[in-house]
Design an enzyme around this catalytic site. Structure first.
Site, PDB file in Angstrom:
ATOM      1  N   SER A   1       8.854  -5.635   8.130  1.00 22.02           N
ATOM      2  CA  SER A   1       7.909  -4.766   8.843  1.00 22.02           C
ATOM      3  C   SER A   1       7.906  -4.948  10.355  1.00 22.02           C
ATOM      4  CB  SER A   1       6.488  -4.982   8.315  1.00 22.02           C
ATOM      5  OG  SER A   1       6.348  -4.410   7.039  1.00 22.02           O
TER       6      SER A   1
ATOM      7  N   TYR B   1      -1.297  -6.346   9.654  1.00 16.81           N
ATOM      8  CA  TYR B   1      -1.833  -5.800   8.406  1.00 16.81           C
ATOM      9  C   TYR B   1      -3.359  -5.798   8.433  1.00 16.81           C
ATOM     10  CZ  TYR B   1       2.999  -6.723   6.922  1.00 16.81           C
ATOM     11  OH  TYR B   1       4.354  -6.766   6.820  1.00 16.81           O
TER      12      TYR B   1
ATOM     13  N   VAL C   1       7.153  -9.569   6.038  1.00 18.33           N
ATOM     14  CA  VAL C   1       7.151 -10.474   4.888  1.00 18.33           C
ATOM     15  C   VAL C   1       8.431 -11.288   4.780  1.00 18.33           C
ATOM     16  CG1 VAL C   1       5.503  -9.074   3.588  1.00 18.33           C
ATOM     17  CG2 VAL C   1       7.967  -8.683   3.281  1.00 18.33           C
TER      18      VAL C   1
ATOM     19  N   TYR D   1      14.354   3.809   5.991  1.00 20.52           N
ATOM     20  CA  TYR D   1      13.286   2.800   5.922  1.00 20.52           C
ATOM     21  C   TYR D   1      13.758   1.518   5.247  1.00 20.52           C
ATOM     22  CZ  TYR D   1       8.955   0.452   4.733  1.00 20.52           C
ATOM     23  OH  TYR D   1       7.973  -0.487   4.598  1.00 20.52           O
TER      24      TYR D   1
ATOM     25  N   LYS E   1       8.960  -1.904  12.316  1.00 21.38           N
ATOM     26  CA  LYS E   1       8.149  -0.689  12.454  1.00 21.38           C
ATOM     27  C   LYS E   1       7.862  -0.279  13.897  1.00 21.38           C
ATOM     28  CE  LYS E   1       6.189  -1.400   7.849  1.00 21.38           C
ATOM     29  NZ  LYS E   1       5.039  -1.884   7.062  1.00 21.38           N
TER      30      LYS E   1
END
Length: 304
Positions: A61, A240, A258, A189, A64
């Site tokens: 992530s 998050y 992660v 992705y 992103k």
């Protein structure tokens, strides 16, 4: 300074014992849960590398914010944020709940999985391979590392097990937030999440943002406005559903993954990369967060 940083790393390494390495994506469970690395790159050219800074791991992530930058370059701010929002969710990063229950069905922000998939769908290219290659080239450019590559084993695991992500993509397609091919969006992705980096790479990208979108050679790649958008979303949504507490405790724009990575930005001063694969129950690197809290406190790095 180097001895001081070594002390912080060793102090916080033990906290990995209460975390767990991600295992829901095949391959991530192979990481050493006790690994901890810290890399700091400053705007004056000073670099500190402590601990496990050369271990490669998949960016997950942390990709992103980088994908969001290219999407804005491709389409402009207004169009991108017509497809994805700017607000924290308070839900887990892979939750589908808000997509179904909010009035607009629009993904809340680009730092959760749903919003990131919608962002990946915006990358320009005539097919999925060209779209991802443009994105990979962008990663290589702003990290100043032309050797970045995809871990194909992790990509295969991502694509085989990412059923909830696929469900989100189909739902968003039905609501009009993905205009092109769902398969292309998911290909981009899953592959962007599978790019291998080190803590040093994350520190260099963080430094790029700390400079407001400028590389070490002085080349401006994104505008100060785009860099500001990225840093703002990192502070509000980057950790998050632990982003609020992290902002209070650490106060540095950061994005976790992660795979164990955290990329942090101290505007105008430094980029920070952390590798800490043992995660807490929100999916954030547990020793890495504690390390950044100590670092921010000791060096007064909070932007607040």
């Amino acid at each position: 300074m180097k001895e001081f940083l070594k002390g912080l790393v060793e102090k916080n390494r033990i906290k990995s014992e209460v975390g767990n390495v991600a295992d829901y994506i095949p391959g991530l469970e192979k990481s050493d849960k006790n690994a901890l690395g810290l890399c700091i790159t400053s705007t004056n050219g000073t670099i500190y590398s402590i601990g496990d800074c050369n271990i490669k791991f998949t960016i997950q992530s942390v990709s992103k914010p980088i994908t969001l930058m290219l999407a804005i370059l491709d389409h402009g701010e207004e169009h991108v944020f017509s497809k994805v929002g700017m607000e924290p969710t308070g839900d887990a990063f892979n939750s589908i709940q808000k997509l179904e229950t909010c009035k607009t069905h629009k993904p809340f922000n680009p730092m959760i999985n749903a919003g990131a998939i919608a962002t990946s769908a915006l990358i320009k290219g005539k097919n999925s391979q060209e779209k991802f290659q443009r994105l990979l080239d962008f990663f290589r450019k702003i990290s100043e590392n032309e050797t970045l590559e995809v871990n194909d084993d992790i990509y295969l695991g991502e694509s085989l097990t990412g059923n909830k992500n696929k469900a989100m993509a189909y739902f968003m397609k039905g609501e009009g937030y993905i205009d092109g091919s769902i398969e292309d969006a998911l290909y981009v992705y899953f592959r962007q999440c599978s790019i291998e980096v080190t803590a040093k790479d994350l520190a260099r990208i963080g430094l790029f943002l700390a400079r407001g979108g400028v590389m070490s050679n002085g080349e401006r790649v994104v505008s100060e406005r785009i860099a500001k958008i990225i840093k703002t979303l990192m502070i509000t949504c980057g950790m998050y559903d632990g982003s609020g507490e992290f902002a209070l405790r650490v106060g540095i724009p950061s994005k976790s993954g992660v795979g164990g990575g955290i990329m942090s930005v101290v505007p105008g001063k430094m980029g920070i990369g952390v590798f800490s694969p043992a995660l807490d129950n929100k999916g954030n690197p547990i020793a890495g967060e504690a390390l950044l809290e100590d670092l921010s406190s000791e060096l007064s790095l909070s932007i607040f």
